[in-house]
Write a protein that holds these residues in place. Sequence first.
Motif, PDB file in Angstrom:
ATOM      1  N   VAL A 178     -32.590 -54.046  69.612  1.00 15.24           N
ATOM      2  CA  VAL A 178     -32.714 -54.371  68.193  1.00 15.24           C
ATOM      3  C   VAL A 178     -34.144 -54.845  67.959  1.00 15.24           C
ATOM      4  N   MET A 179     -34.809 -54.224  66.982  1.00 15.45           N
ATOM      5  CA  MET A 179     -36.153 -54.639  66.582  1.00 15.45           C
ATOM      6  C   MET A 179     -36.141 -54.792  65.071  1.00 15.45           C
ATOM      7  N   SER A 180     -36.051 -56.046  64.598  1.00 15.98           N
ATOM      8  CA  SER A 180     -35.902 -56.260  63.161  1.00 15.98           C
ATOM      9  C   SER A 180     -36.383 -57.654  62.747  1.00 15.98           C
ATOM     10  N   SER A 181     -37.601 -58.010  63.149  1.00 14.99           N
ATOM     11  CA  SER A 181     -38.179 -59.299  62.756  1.00 14.99           C
ATOM     12  C   SER A 181     -37.223 -60.446  63.032  1.00 14.99           C
ATOM     13  N   MET A 182     -36.581 -60.419  64.180  1.00 11.85           N
ATOM     14  CA  MET A 182     -35.534 -61.384  64.503  1.00 11.85           C
ATOM     15  C   MET A 182     -36.108 -62.552  65.298  1.00 11.85           C
ATOM     16  N   THR A 183     -35.910 -63.753  64.786  1.00  2.51           N
ATOM     17  CA  THR A 183     -36.412 -64.933  65.472  1.00  2.51           C
ATOM     18  C   THR A 183     -35.696 -65.145  66.803  1.00  2.51           C
ATOM     19  N   ASP A 184     -36.478 -65.384  67.844  1.00  2.00           N
ATOM     20  CA  ASP A 184     -35.943 -65.766  69.154  1.00  2.00           C
ATOM     21  C   ASP A 184     -35.506 -67.220  69.045  1.00  2.00           C
ATOM     22  N   SER A 185     -34.211 -67.438  68.898  1.00  2.00           N
ATOM     23  CA  SER A 185     -33.695 -68.795  68.758  1.00  2.00           C
ATOM     24  C   SER A 185     -32.730 -69.116  69.902  1.00  2.00           C
ATOM     25  N   GLU A 186     -32.584 -70.390  70.171  1.00  4.62           N
ATOM     26  CA  GLU A 186     -31.681 -70.826  71.234  1.00  4.62           C
ATOM     27  C   GLU A 186     -30.255 -70.377  70.960  1.00  4.62           C
ATOM     28  N   GLN A 187     -29.856 -70.414  69.700  1.00  5.70           N
ATOM     29  CA  GLN A 187     -28.497 -70.025  69.349  1.00  5.70           C
ATOM     30  C   GLN A 187     -28.270 -68.543  69.610  1.00  5.70           C
ATOM     31  N   ARG A 188     -29.217 -67.725  69.211  1.00  8.65           N
ATOM     32  CA  ARG A 188     -29.058 -66.283  69.437  1.00  8.65           C
ATOM     33  C   ARG A 188     -29.097 -65.939  70.924  1.00  8.65           C
ATOM     34  N   ARG A 189     -29.859 -66.727  71.699  1.00  8.67           N
ATOM     35  CA  ARG A 189     -29.968 -66.418  73.130  1.00  8.67           C
ATOM     36  C   ARG A 189     -28.670 -66.670  73.878  1.00  8.67           C
ATOM     37  N   GLN A 190     -27.707 -67.253  73.230  1.00  7.15           N
ATOM     38  CA  GLN A 190     -26.385 -67.333  73.842  1.00  7.15           C
ATOM     39  C   GLN A 190     -25.726 -65.960  73.900  1.00  7.15           C
ATOM     40  N   ALA A 191     -26.179 -65.066  73.041  1.00  6.63           N
ATOM     41  CA  ALA A 191     -25.573 -63.734  72.958  1.00  6.63           C
ATOM     42  C   ALA A 191     -26.464 -62.630  73.500  1.00  6.63           C
ATOM     43  N   VAL A 192     -27.790 -62.778  73.365  1.00  4.10           N
ATOM     44  CA  VAL A 192     -28.722 -61.717  73.761  1.00  4.10           C
ATOM     45  C   VAL A 192     -29.946 -62.332  74.424  1.00  4.10           C
ATOM     46  N   ASP A 193     -30.728 -61.480  75.086  1.00  5.18           N
ATOM     47  CA  ASP A 193     -32.045 -61.868  75.570  1.00  5.18           C
ATOM     48  C   ASP A 193     -33.092 -61.316  74.608  1.00  5.18           C
ATOM     49  N   PHE A 194     -34.273 -61.944  74.618  1.00  3.69           N
ATOM     50  CA  PHE A 194     -35.357 -61.492  73.753  1.00  3.69           C
ATOM     51  C   PHE A 194     -36.620 -61.218  74.552  1.00  3.69           C
ATOM     52  N   VAL A 195     -37.238 -60.080  74.268  1.00  2.00           N
ATOM     53  CA  VAL A 195     -38.608 -59.815  74.710  1.00  2.00           C
ATOM     54  C   VAL A 195     -39.481 -60.144  73.501  1.00  2.00           C
ATOM     55  N   ASP A 196     -40.232 -61.223  73.571  1.00  2.00           N
ATOM     56  CA  ASP A 196     -40.978 -61.706  72.412  1.00  2.00           C
ATOM     57  C   ASP A 196     -42.269 -60.903  72.228  1.00  2.00           C
ATOM     58  N   TYR A 197     -42.483 -60.458  70.989  1.00  2.00           N
ATOM     59  CA  TYR A 197     -43.569 -59.520  70.720  1.00  2.00           C
ATOM     60  C   TYR A 197     -44.425 -59.897  69.511  1.00  2.00           C
ATOM     61  N   PHE A 198     -44.108 -60.983  68.820  1.00  2.00           N
ATOM     62  CA  PHE A 198     -44.752 -61.292  67.545  1.00  2.00           C
ATOM     63  C   PHE A 198     -44.556 -62.785  67.322  1.00  2.00           C
ATOM     64  N   ARG A 199     -45.567 -63.455  66.831  1.00  2.00           N
ATOM     65  CA  ARG A 199     -45.415 -64.887  66.543  1.00  2.00           C
ATOM     66  C   ARG A 199     -45.974 -65.161  65.158  1.00  2.00           C
ATOM     67  N   THR A 200     -45.144 -65.709  64.287  1.00  2.00           N
ATOM     68  CA  THR A 200     -45.581 -65.830  62.904  1.00  2.00           C
ATOM     69  C   THR A 200     -44.998 -67.050  62.232  1.00  2.00           C
ATOM     70  N   GLY A 201     -45.535 -67.386  61.084  1.00  2.00           N
ATOM     71  CA  GLY A 201     -45.076 -68.531  60.313  1.00  2.00           C
ATOM     72  C   GLY A 201     -45.388 -68.336  58.844  1.00  2.00           C
ATOM     73  N   GLY A 202     -45.347 -69.426  58.101  1.00  2.00           N
ATOM     74  CA  GLY A 202     -45.621 -69.361  56.675  1.00  2.00           C
ATOM     75  C   GLY A 202     -47.089 -69.634  56.394  1.00  2.00           C
ATOM     76  N   VAL A 203     -47.622 -68.976  55.362  1.00  2.00           N
ATOM     77  CA  VAL A 203     -49.012 -69.183  54.943  1.00  2.00           C
ATOM     78  C   VAL A 203     -49.042 -69.543  53.462  1.00  2.00           C
TER      79      VAL A 203
END
Length: 294
Positions: free
Chosen positions: A121-146
């Motif tokens: 799945v590639m869909s601007s999905m935040t790597d979060s602790e909660q989601r990592r209970q279900a899947v692993d993440f290969v982190d490819y992008f780091r962003t925030g608010g401007v």
Amino acid sequence: MNRPRSLRCLAALALVALAATACGRSDQGSSPSTAAGQNTSGKSAAELLPAKNKQSGVLRVATSVGYPPMEMYKTGTTELTGVDPDLAAAIAGRLGLKLELSNSSFDGLIPGLQAGRYDLVMSSMTDSEQRRQAVDFVDYFRTGGVIMTKKGNPEGIKSLEDLCGKKVVLAKGSSNLEIGEQQNAKCATKMAISQSEDSPTGLLQLDSDRAVATIVDYPVAQMFVKNSGSYEVLPEQYGTAPWGIAVAKKDAGLRDAVQKALQELIDGGDYRKVLDTYQVGGSAVEHATVNAAQ
């Protein structure tokens, strides 16, 4: 993912616990992992690819359209384009596979991955602790608010502190609203914060001088500036968090191959070319990591 997007946030808020972090940055993990075992072996991404994936000959990637410039349709078509589709194609190429890209509802992405309908799945999905209970993440992008202002930045805003005492509009339920409210708590002279339904309607308040600034996710802000020419984006990002390529827990071999493929793209410069094509190079990462949210 991290987005306060108008097209998905309302649906995302209704998700079950494993995917309920779609609209915030605060749910970050605490156990970063920068390498995934096999990737230290010196093998190429294609060599790390599990036999079952080699035999299939395809890489099935799911995304959810509606968050340009990350995932969108080419104008007047149903052809998927954007940062995520382009990176997916590049990763498939490094793995020696044909890309099979599909669009799905955001709340169906992780369940579909777990059910075996997709490989990634590639869909601007935040790597979060909660989601990592279900899947692993290969982190490819780091962003925030401007911070966004009218072109020319007539109020001379340089940082969050400069928003104190000013009229600011922020999207309802978004992580950017949280950023603004946290800063407002520190202000001696409080902001006058209004809440918009989404980022585009918030910008209408800038246009009509009902607000002098807003806070928007970096990729979306870059798109608004490119398409309109009426706004200015300040360089600093706030509340940054990693976005990841989701892989089923059972597919650790594929995860390692994807991590290596992404690193090969980073090292070869193709990764940065994709991001720069969509003016989001400010969110580039130097290293492909696994489950690296902090």
